[in-house]
Structure formats: C-alpha cells, structure tokens
Design an enzyme around this catalytic site. Structure first.
Site, PDB file in Angstrom:
ATOM      1  N   ASN A  48      78.217  36.649 -15.639  1.00 60.32           N
ATOM      2  CA  ASN A  48      79.286  37.233 -16.458  1.00 60.32           C
ATOM      3  C   ASN A  48      78.762  37.288 -17.885  1.00 60.32           C
ATOM      4  O   ASN A  48      78.712  36.266 -18.573  1.00 60.32           O
ATOM      5  CB  ASN A  48      80.539  36.357 -16.366  1.00 60.32           C
ATOM      6  CG  ASN A  48      81.636  36.836 -17.302  1.00 60.32           C
ATOM      7  OD1 ASN A  48      81.535  37.911 -17.903  1.00 60.32           O
ATOM      8  ND2 ASN A  48      82.690  36.039 -17.431  1.00 60.32           N
ATOM      9  N   LYS A  85      80.071  38.588 -20.406  1.00 56.72           N
ATOM     10  CA  LYS A  85      81.133  38.601 -21.431  1.00 56.72           C
ATOM     11  C   LYS A  85      80.827  39.710 -22.460  1.00 56.72           C
ATOM     12  O   LYS A  85      80.251  40.730 -22.077  1.00 56.72           O
ATOM     13  CB  LYS A  85      81.294  37.213 -22.056  1.00 56.72           C
ATOM     14  CG  LYS A  85      81.443  36.129 -20.964  1.00 56.72           C
ATOM     15  CD  LYS A  85      81.889  34.809 -21.478  1.00 56.72           C
ATOM     16  CE  LYS A  85      81.992  33.825 -20.313  1.00 56.72           C
ATOM     17  NZ  LYS A  85      82.523  32.530 -20.692  1.00 56.72           N
ATOM     18  N   HIS A 109      89.820  35.982 -15.343  1.00 62.29           N
ATOM     19  CA  HIS A 109      89.007  35.004 -16.079  1.00 62.29           C
ATOM     20  C   HIS A 109      89.893  34.277 -17.089  1.00 62.29           C
ATOM     21  O   HIS A 109      90.814  34.876 -17.657  1.00 62.29           O
ATOM     22  CB  HIS A 109      87.849  35.724 -16.779  1.00 62.29           C
ATOM     23  CG  HIS A 109      86.842  34.758 -17.329  1.00 62.29           C
ATOM     24  ND1 HIS A 109      87.034  34.099 -18.513  1.00 62.29           N
ATOM     25  CD2 HIS A 109      85.658  34.324 -16.826  1.00 62.29           C
ATOM     26  CE1 HIS A 109      85.991  33.293 -18.721  1.00 62.29           C
ATOM     27  NE2 HIS A 109      85.143  33.411 -17.716  1.00 62.29           N
ATOM     28  N   GLU A 126      89.478  33.574 -20.036  1.00 58.90           N
ATOM     29  CA  GLU A 126      89.556  34.238 -21.348  1.00 58.90           C
ATOM     30  C   GLU A 126      90.560  35.389 -21.307  1.00 58.90           C
ATOM     31  O   GLU A 126      91.246  35.656 -22.300  1.00 58.90           O
ATOM     32  CB  GLU A 126      88.149  34.702 -21.772  1.00 58.90           C
ATOM     33  CG  GLU A 126      87.296  33.510 -22.186  1.00 58.90           C
ATOM     34  CD  GLU A 126      85.806  33.658 -21.900  1.00 58.90           C
ATOM     35  OE1 GLU A 126      85.330  34.773 -21.705  1.00 58.90           O
ATOM     36  OE2 GLU A 126      85.120  32.617 -21.879  1.00 58.90           O
ATOM     37  N   GLU A 175      86.698  27.812 -12.188  1.00 57.17           N
ATOM     38  CA  GLU A 175      86.139  27.610 -13.521  1.00 57.17           C
ATOM     39  C   GLU A 175      87.078  26.714 -14.336  1.00 57.17           C
ATOM     40  O   GLU A 175      88.052  27.209 -14.916  1.00 57.17           O
ATOM     41  CB  GLU A 175      85.977  28.947 -14.242  1.00 57.17           C
ATOM     42  CG  GLU A 175      85.051  29.911 -13.545  1.00 57.17           C
ATOM     43  CD  GLU A 175      84.417  30.909 -14.518  1.00 57.17           C
ATOM     44  OE1 GLU A 175      83.198  31.039 -14.496  1.00 57.17           O
ATOM     45  OE2 GLU A 175      85.152  31.523 -15.314  1.00 57.17           O
ATOM     46  N   GLY A 219      81.537  27.297 -21.533  1.00 58.21           N
ATOM     47  CA  GLY A 219      80.893  27.463 -22.833  1.00 58.21           C
ATOM     48  C   GLY A 219      80.850  26.199 -23.660  1.00 58.21           C
ATOM     49  O   GLY A 219      80.550  26.240 -24.851  1.00 58.21           O
ATOM     50  N   SER A 229      79.396  26.183 -17.678  1.00 57.58           N
ATOM     51  CA  SER A 229      78.178  25.509 -18.142  1.00 57.58           C
ATOM     52  C   SER A 229      77.178  25.229 -17.025  1.00 57.58           C
ATOM     53  O   SER A 229      76.533  24.184 -17.018  1.00 57.58           O
ATOM     54  CB  SER A 229      78.537  24.221 -18.900  1.00 57.58           C
ATOM     55  OG  SER A 229      79.302  24.526 -20.049  1.00 57.58           O
TER      56      SER A 229
HETATM   57  O1  LIG Z   1      83.069  31.605 -18.061  1.00 64.06           O
HETATM   58  C1  LIG Z   1      82.043  31.451 -17.435  1.00 64.06           C
HETATM   59  C2  LIG Z   1      81.627  32.441 -16.431  1.00 64.06           C
HETATM   60  O2  LIG Z   1      82.652  33.330 -16.139  1.00 64.06           O
HETATM   61  C3  LIG Z   1      81.160  30.294 -17.682  1.00 64.06           C
HETATM   62  O3  LIG Z   1      80.563  30.444 -18.909  1.00 64.06           O
HETATM   63  P1  LIG Z   1      79.382  29.449 -19.353  1.00 64.06           P
HETATM   64  O4  LIG Z   1      78.389  29.440 -18.201  1.00 64.06           O
HETATM   65  O5  LIG Z   1      78.820  30.041 -20.597  1.00 64.06           O
HETATM   66  O6  LIG Z   1      80.019  28.111 -19.545  1.00 64.06           O
END
Ligand SMILES: O=C(CO)COP(=O)(O)O
Length: 255
Positions: A9, A11, A96, A98, A168, A174, A213
């Site tokens: 992903n 982003k 997601h 976010e 997640e 992150g 992560s």
């Molecule tokens: O949100 C994520 C994947 O959709 C995970 O992000 P990170 O791997 O940067 O923590």
C-alpha cells in the site's frame, strides 16, 4: 492450502521517477510467483503508469480506494469499479484505517464498497483493526466483530472466500510498533473463527493479511503464524529490497 498474499500500500507516495525505479527492480527480482501472490497499490493517477512499466506477470496491481457508486455519474473526485477494471486492477483496498479516521468512512459505506467491488469482480482487501484506546479498554474483538459484521450483513459469509481481510491494528501503522506474532495470530484466529460460524469453506479459503510496521526483520515470525497468510505493507513497500525481502519471507514461512 492458502496461497500467501503480500500487497504494498503505497499510500500517497510516488512519482514517475520513483515508480520507474521501484517497478523495474521488483519486475526483475520477483521470482516466487508460484508460491506467493504479490500486488502493488499505487495512487490512482499512477495505476496506468505502473501497469505499463511492469514487466513481470506475477506482480498484480490494486487501488487504494473506490467509489461506493457502482457505475458512472456526478460524483466529483470519485473513481468507480469499472474504471479500475478497465486498467486491469485486480484488488482494491477498502476501509483502511486512514480512510476511516481521516475521511469519515463508516462501516456501512465500507460494506457498500465491498459489495460493489465483488460485483465488479475486484478482490476487496478489507481492512479492520482497533485503536490503542480500544485495545487498552479490552474491546479489540468487539471492534473487529462490528467491522466484519457490517460486511457480513451486506454480502454474507460465503463471500469471504473472495475477500482478503487485512488486520491492521491502528496503533501499529507507521509507528514502528508491530503487534507481536502471538497478538496478531490471536486476532487472525478470531476473524477466521467468526467467518467459520457462517461458512467453513470461506473460513478455510480466506486470506487474512497482517499490516502495521511489517519490515524484513519481523516478516518471517509474523508469517510463520498459522492464520497469518501474508501482509499489507506500507512504508517498506516503497523500498524494492525491503518489499522483496518481505515477499520472499512469505514464501519461506509458508513453504
Ligand atoms: O497501513 C499500512 C498498510 O496498509 C501499514 O503501514 P506501515 O507498514 O507503514 O506501518
């Protein structure tokens, strides 16, 4: 046997220069497509560029979001399922954290999007997960249950054979904090058991990714858990060597 699945992903990251380099490296080096399904999910505007740059049929492409409206119409800023299909997207990330926390997407909207994706023969990657406050309050399972139930109410349990679920934990995204393999496994087993109550076949077939992560250094121990079928990778998917190491870890862990 479930085939592990690792997706990147990206982003809101990328540029033509960065993508050319990343996709060339991935195309050249990824050789275990018989053991692991791999996909990258760029921002919408780059989907076509990624498809044209890719030179390895074992790497598929997905989108990071999609409209809940099934066709076309006056929905400024939205991208529909048929548009994603026209550009050969195989997957679409939905719900997601976010999208949920920053853009106000609720369980019902996400469930509608899952239904639209399934009808268009796009595989939804349905994200679920609890915040740190919810984990500390001991309501992780209730939160996951609520997020899943909204989708079950709309598409039923059997449909989960065609849905990828990504667990997640919001506190691990992150932040550099990963759920321990045991913490993640417990939630993955909870998700599979919930679907098993409705459809044993879907429960056995469904892919449940872990996200939050995931790095080359922790991928192997996470993917060694029985109910962790791969990963949804954020930051590490932007670095070819790291993403490849994570994909290869899935092949080794499940091999
Ligand atoms: O949100 C994520 C994947 O959709 C995970 O992000 P990170 O791997 O940067 O923590």
């Amino acid at each position: 046997m479930r085939k592990p699945f690792v997706a990147g992903n990206w982003k809101m990251h990328g540029s033509k220069a960065m993508i050319a380099s990343l996709i060339n490296d991935l195309s050249r080096a990824w050789q275990q497509g018989d053991k692991v399904d791999v996909a990258v999910c760029p921002p919408f505007v780059y989907i076509d560029y990624v498809q044209r740059t890719l030179n390895n049929p074992a790497i598929k492409v997905g989108a990071q979001n999609m409209a809940a409206e099934p066709e076309y119409g006056a929905f400024t800023g939205e991208v529909s399922a048929p548009m994603l299909k026209e550009f050969d997207c195989r997957y679409v990330i939905l719900g997601h954290s976010e999208r949920r926390s920053l853009f106000g997407e609720d369980d019902d909207l996400i469930a509608r999007k899952v239904e639209v994706a399934l009808n268009a023969r796009l595989t939804p990657i349905l994200c679920v997960g609890e915040t740190l406050e919810e984990r500390d309050a001991g309501i992780t399972e209730q939160v996951i249950e609520r997020q899943l139930q909204a989708v079950i109410d709309r598409v039923g349990g059997d449909a989960f054979a065609d849905i990828v679920v990504a667990y997640e934990p919001v506190w691990a995204i992150g932040t550099g904090k990963t759920a321990s393999p045991e913490q993640a496994q417990a939630v993955h087993a909870f998700i599979r058991d919930k679907i098993r109550l409705l459809s044993a076949e879907a429960a056995d077939d469904m892919i449940i990714q872990y996200g939050g992560s995931v790095k080359p250094g922790n991928a192997m121990e996470l993917f060694s858990q029985p109910d962790i079928d791969g990963g949804l990778i954020g930051g590490a998917s932007l670095v070819a060597d790291d993403f490849l190491a994570i994909c290869n870890a899935a092949a080794t862990a499940k091999g």
